[in-house]
Design an enzyme around this catalytic site. Structure first.
Site, PDB file in Angstrom:
ATOM      1  N   PRO A  20       8.116  -0.948   8.522  1.00 37.72           N
ATOM      2  CA  PRO A  20       7.221   0.289   8.092  1.00 37.72           C
ATOM      3  C   PRO A  20       6.402   1.264   8.818  1.00 37.72           C
ATOM      4  O   PRO A  20       6.882   2.033   9.173  1.00 37.72           O
ATOM      5  CB  PRO A  20       7.518   0.771   6.435  1.00 37.72           C
ATOM      6  CG  PRO A  20       6.608  -0.061   6.157  1.00 37.72           C
ATOM      7  CD  PRO A  20       7.751  -1.568   6.843  1.00 37.72           C
ATOM      8  N   ILE A  21       5.508   0.500   8.632  1.00 38.31           N
ATOM      9  CA  ILE A  21       4.195   0.922   9.831  1.00 38.31           C
ATOM     10  C   ILE A  21       3.594   0.123  11.081  1.00 38.31           C
ATOM     11  O   ILE A  21       4.111  -0.898  11.221  1.00 38.31           O
ATOM     12  CB  ILE A  21       3.011   0.847   8.319  1.00 38.31           C
ATOM     13  CG1 ILE A  21       2.911  -0.029   8.110  1.00 38.31           C
ATOM     14  CG2 ILE A  21       4.058   2.236   7.253  1.00 38.31           C
ATOM     15  CD1 ILE A  21       1.712  -0.866   6.819  1.00 38.31           C
TER      16      ILE A  21
ATOM     17  N   GLY B 197       0.711  -1.530  11.183  1.00 42.07           N
ATOM     18  CA  GLY B 197       0.187  -2.581  10.843  1.00 42.07           C
ATOM     19  C   GLY B 197      -0.191  -2.798   9.326  1.00 42.07           C
ATOM     20  O   GLY B 197      -0.696  -1.616   9.099  1.00 42.07           O
TER      21      GLY B 197
ATOM     22  N   TYR C  39      -7.508   9.574   8.677  1.00 46.25           N
ATOM     23  CA  TYR C  39      -8.219   8.277   9.482  1.00 46.25           C
ATOM     24  C   TYR C  39      -9.171   9.597  10.776  1.00 46.25           C
ATOM     25  O   TYR C  39     -10.122   8.634  11.391  1.00 46.25           O
ATOM     26  CB  TYR C  39      -6.206   8.068  10.905  1.00 46.25           C
ATOM     27  CG  TYR C  39      -5.939   7.600   9.749  1.00 46.25           C
ATOM     28  CD1 TYR C  39      -5.530   5.520  10.651  1.00 46.25           C
ATOM     29  CD2 TYR C  39      -5.168   7.384   9.083  1.00 46.25           C
ATOM     30  CE1 TYR C  39      -5.145   4.841   9.103  1.00 46.25           C
ATOM     31  CE2 TYR C  39      -4.232   7.380   8.523  1.00 46.25           C
ATOM     32  CZ  TYR C  39      -3.941   5.505   8.116  1.00 46.25           C
ATOM     33  OH  TYR C  39      -3.177   4.612   7.956  1.00 46.25           O
TER      34      TYR C  39
ATOM     35  N   HIS D 107      -7.792  -2.204  15.589  1.00 46.75           N
ATOM     36  CA  HIS D 107      -7.787  -1.840  13.967  1.00 46.75           C
ATOM     37  C   HIS D 107      -7.742  -2.479  12.503  1.00 46.75           C
ATOM     38  O   HIS D 107      -9.025  -2.486  11.842  1.00 46.75           O
ATOM     39  CB  HIS D 107      -6.704  -0.529  13.805  1.00 46.75           C
ATOM     40  CG  HIS D 107      -6.830   0.596  12.129  1.00 46.75           C
ATOM     41  ND1 HIS D 107      -7.259   1.711  12.682  1.00 46.75           N
ATOM     42  CD2 HIS D 107      -6.264   0.074  11.571  1.00 46.75           C
ATOM     43  CE1 HIS D 107      -7.189   1.973  11.500  1.00 46.75           C
ATOM     44  NE2 HIS D 107      -6.329   1.458  10.632  1.00 46.75           N
ATOM     45  N   GLU D 108      -6.702  -3.362  12.515  1.00 46.45           N
ATOM     46  CA  GLU D 108      -5.973  -3.643  12.118  1.00 46.45           C
ATOM     47  C   GLU D 108      -7.847  -5.136  11.108  1.00 46.45           C
ATOM     48  O   GLU D 108      -8.011  -5.513  10.561  1.00 46.45           O
ATOM     49  CB  GLU D 108      -4.930  -5.045  11.612  1.00 46.45           C
ATOM     50  CG  GLU D 108      -3.681  -3.822  11.443  1.00 46.45           C
ATOM     51  CD  GLU D 108      -4.246  -2.243  11.289  1.00 46.45           C
ATOM     52  OE1 GLU D 108      -4.333  -2.881   9.747  1.00 46.45           O
ATOM     53  OE2 GLU D 108      -3.503  -1.711  11.915  1.00 46.45           O
TER      54      GLU D 108
ATOM     55  N   GLN E 275       0.968  -1.177   0.076  1.00 44.10           N
ATOM     56  CA  GLN E 275      -0.299   0.012   0.106  1.00 44.10           C
ATOM     57  C   GLN E 275       0.671   1.054  -0.263  1.00 44.10           C
ATOM     58  O   GLN E 275       1.997   1.579   0.664  1.00 44.10           O
ATOM     59  CB  GLN E 275      -0.787  -0.324   0.827  1.00 44.10           C
ATOM     60  CG  GLN E 275      -1.982   1.358   1.456  1.00 44.10           C
ATOM     61  CD  GLN E 275      -3.082   0.735   2.621  1.00 44.10           C
ATOM     62  OE1 GLN E 275      -2.434   0.918   3.543  1.00 44.10           O
ATOM     63  NE2 GLN E 275      -4.567   0.551   2.303  1.00 44.10           N
TER      64      GLN E 275
ATOM     65  N   GLN F 165       8.075   3.948  10.722  1.00 43.76           N
ATOM     66  CA  GLN F 165       7.696   5.956  10.048  1.00 43.76           C
ATOM     67  C   GLN F 165       7.107   6.161  11.445  1.00 43.76           C
ATOM     68  O   GLN F 165       8.105   7.949  11.754  1.00 43.76           O
ATOM     69  CB  GLN F 165       7.289   6.035   9.299  1.00 43.76           C
ATOM     70  CG  GLN F 165       8.192   4.887   8.289  1.00 43.76           C
ATOM     71  CD  GLN F 165       7.302   5.254   6.644  1.00 43.76           C
ATOM     72  OE1 GLN F 165       6.674   5.978   6.736  1.00 43.76           O
ATOM     73  NE2 GLN F 165       7.601   4.455   5.518  1.00 43.76           N
TER      74      GLN F 165
HETATM   75 ZN   LIG Z   1      -6.219   1.286   9.245  1.00 48.11          ZN
END
Ligand SMILES: [Zn+2]
Length: 664
Positions: free
Chosen positions: A296-297, A299, A413, A325-326, A168, A603
């Site tokens: 890097p993120i 999730g 978000y 969240h995921e 993504q 990040q």
């Molecule tokens: Zn998300």
């Protein structure tokens, strides 16, 4: 720039002038401006990867076979690629054992922002409704932005090298040539050959593993539910799985499996609570793979297999909301998907809403209120960074040919969440909005949509639920342009209030330190040190940051002694504390900050530290720290850090020289 490859050969051989193609310029898709794929005329229904992952060469090579259906008559197919070498292309009108694959001519067009478009010419025109099968032989390079290669020393167990992808928003095109746009959904199958004893996991159902020869295994997978390309994902290493519930498992390296499984022990409950709220979970099982630290993120909601940063494993359960969240993405993002990256908030705003609903049920309403308050502050930081009139500060960023990664921020978000919370508040009761969420997911099941479709669905739902003036008045009240397309502040008189007593106390405590110039300690230190909800500490840190110009060395020194902030294990604290220390010149934190950026690759946590090193006269140090960890960071992260260091390098010839050497 247009690079002719095989096409050039045929053009020369046939003596045909190249200008015959000038009538066919490369243009981004009118459906998704972040893709060159001509999805208006032809769309992928399935893709089948047959690839080998070569850890020695840091390369993936093999074929991608795309099953495609024409939506209009056409004689060309355009796919997205980036950082990969195309070796050959063929097509066929059948895909059985008698299929005859015809070699195809192709050309490429390089766009620095969006990668390389690959145009495949069909000798035979195809017509509306026709099926065609396109096979491409390719090889990735080290320029592939999706793939992170780790040496075994960079893993937790230090036994085998490691590889994972992060597709993504538009990195999938660097893993395989395809229509890399969320507007198209396709099923996929794959065969992945690796050296023994590597273990392969993908965002699909595992179907079989066979021994190819004495050195290699071949893993097979199938994803029978059509997904957008950015949800293609693979992770390979020394991995083991542990079941932690009837439908849930954790995968990670052997050395961390016990701790990770313990921290995520409530996964089954979280999945069940989410399902209770949103309706049937369509994907089957749910597994989290805890990735190495360079992930890097926080999730990534790859279906069946969420990829998660190990920073969610703190030891105190404080970051498990990332898993919530995921899981939420199983409905919004994965089942109903944004059609392009300007509508990204449809994935994220909805998912934050689901996450906070579930979290409120587990931890109490204040937990979600605090999250909303902190999220709002982060979104404002990002909006101020972009500028309050920049479309990136709206829920509908205009990409203008830029890599959509640039518009990635807290705005989709948090503003998205706030809009949905506002809509919920307009209804008679929360259950009415829950019914709308279920209606939205049901209506757009396995479709890619824009906010205009959401708006129509909302209108249809409200008109039915509240007939007559009631529904009409409600609809008239909602300012869609103000909420979605207008940059900066959300519409006034929105009635949203995320304040809590705990947050108010923490804000006052931070003010006490600052207003007393660090000469006195407050009496309620334990409100911070013994906080059950770690977000409370974050509120304190945010208040310090918001008054950064008043913060002195003595203030930070006093806080550090009272609250042990430099050594706090929660990365949410380090993310805020270290940049503040650097800005104020509190160099006692530098050793800890150095270790922090060397062991975490997420990040969100490390970029603010690099930013402040550069901003406050420590660019050389930033470059030194970056050099030490550059092979540890994901390529996307490394690129971002380098951009930060380069951003003001024109004033520093020494660093400029070092960097240009590095780039060469
Ligand atoms: Zn998300």
């Amino acid at each position: 720039m247009v690079k002719l490859s095989k096409l050039g050969f045929w053009v020369q051989l046939l003596g045909v002038a190249t200008c015959q193609f000038n009538n066919y310029p490369f243009r981004v898709s009118s459906i998704d401006p972040s893709s060159y794929a001509n999805v208006e005329v032809i769309q992928t229904t399935n893709f089948d990867l047959d690839i080998t992952v070569d850890f020695n060469q840091k390369s993936v090579y093999g074929t991608n076979l795309l099953s495609m259906k024409a939506l209009r008559d056409t004689s060309e197919i355009i796919l997205d690629t980036q950082g990969i070498i195309i070796k050959d292309a063929w097509y066929s009108f059948t895909n059985d054992e008698k299929a005859v694959y015809v070699p195809a001519n192709y050309e490429t067009y390089i766009d620095k922002q969006l990668g390389t478009a690959l145009r495949i010419y069909l000798t035979d025109k195809i017509f509306l409704g026709d099926l065609i099968f396109v096979k491409i032989s390719y090889q990735t390079t080290t320029d592939s932005t999706a793939i992170n290669w780790l040496t075994k020393e960079q893993t937790a167990s230090k036994t085998l090298a490691y590889m994972f992808t992060e597709c993504q928003p538009i990195n999938c095109r660097s893993f395989a040539p395809l229509q890399d746009t969320p507007s198209v959904r396709a099923t996929y199958t794959s065969k992945v050959t690796v050296d023994q004893p590597y273990v392969v996991n993908m965002s699909a159902n595992f179907t079989q593993m066979k021994v190819v020869n004495t050195n290699q295994f071949q893993y097979s997978f199938a994803q029978p539910i059509p997904i957008p390309s950015y949800l293609l994902a693979i992770s390979i290493g020394n991995l083991i799985s542990k079941r932690i519930g009837t439908r849930t498992s954790v995968i990670t390296e052997p050395t961390t499996i016990v701790d990770d499984a313990k921290e995520l022990q409530d996964l089954n409950t979280l999945l069940q609570l989410s399902e209770d709220y949103m309706g049937t979970y369509i994907w089957g099982s749910y597994t989290i793979i805890v990735q190495p630290p360079s992930f890097p993120i926080g999730g990534m909601e790859n279906p069946l297999l969420t990829f998660a940063s190990p920073t969610i494993i703190v030891g105190d359960g404080s970051q498990v909301y990332v898993a919530t969240h995921e899981i939420g993405h199983s409905w919004t993002g994965n089942e109903v998907t944004c059609r392009d990256w300007s509508n990204f908030w449809l994935n994220e705003g909805f998912t934050v809403f689901i996450e906070r609903h579930v979290s409120a049920g587990v931890h109490g309403p204040d937990f979600s209120k605090l999250g909303s308050q902190l999220g709002n502050q982060s979104a404002w930081d990002d909006m101020n960074g972009y500028g309050l009139s920049n479309s990136y500060s709206s829920l509908y960023p205009i990409m203008n040919g830029q890599d959509p990664e640039i518009s990635s921020s807290e705005v989709p978000y948090e503003k998205g969440f706030q809009f949905l919370k506002y809509l919920e508040n307009q209804m008679d009761k929360p259950a009415d909005f829950q019914a709308f969420l279920r209606y939205y997911v049901h209506r757009f099941h396995l479709q890619s949509v824009t906010f205009l479709e959401l708006r129509i669905a909302f209108k249809d739902f409200i008109t039915t639920l509240y007939p007559g003036d009631k529904g009409t008045n409600l609809l008239a009240k909602v300012n869609w342009v103000g909420w979605v397309q207008t940059p900066g502040a959300i519409p006034k008189d929105n009635g949203l209030d995320f304040t809590t007593d705990a947050a108010t106390k923490m804000t006052a405590m931070a003010n006490f330190y600052i207003d007393n110039f660090g000469q006195q300690s407050p009496t309620n230190i334990e409100d911070y040190t013994k906080a059950v909800d770690p977000q409370i500490k974050t509120v304190f840190q945010n208040q310090l940051l918001s008054r950064q110009s008043d913060v002195t060395y003595d203030v930070l020194d006093r806080i550090d002694k009272d609250l042990n902030t430099t050594l706090d294990i929660n990365p949410e604290i380090g993310q805020r504390w270290f940049p503040l220390c650097i800005a104020v010149g509190y160099d006692k934190c530098l050793d800890a900050a150095h270790k922090f950026v060397g062991r975490i690759g997420r990040q969100k946590y490390i970029l603010p530290i690099y930013q402040n090193l550069v901003r406050y006269g420590k660019r050389n140090l930033a470059y030194q720290w970056f050099k030490e960890s550059q092979t540890f960071y994901h390529p996307i992260t490394a690129k971002k850090i380098l951009n930060i260091i380069l951003s003001s390098a024109e004033n520093d010839k020494v660093v400029e020289k070092q960097i240009s050497k590095f780039l060469n």
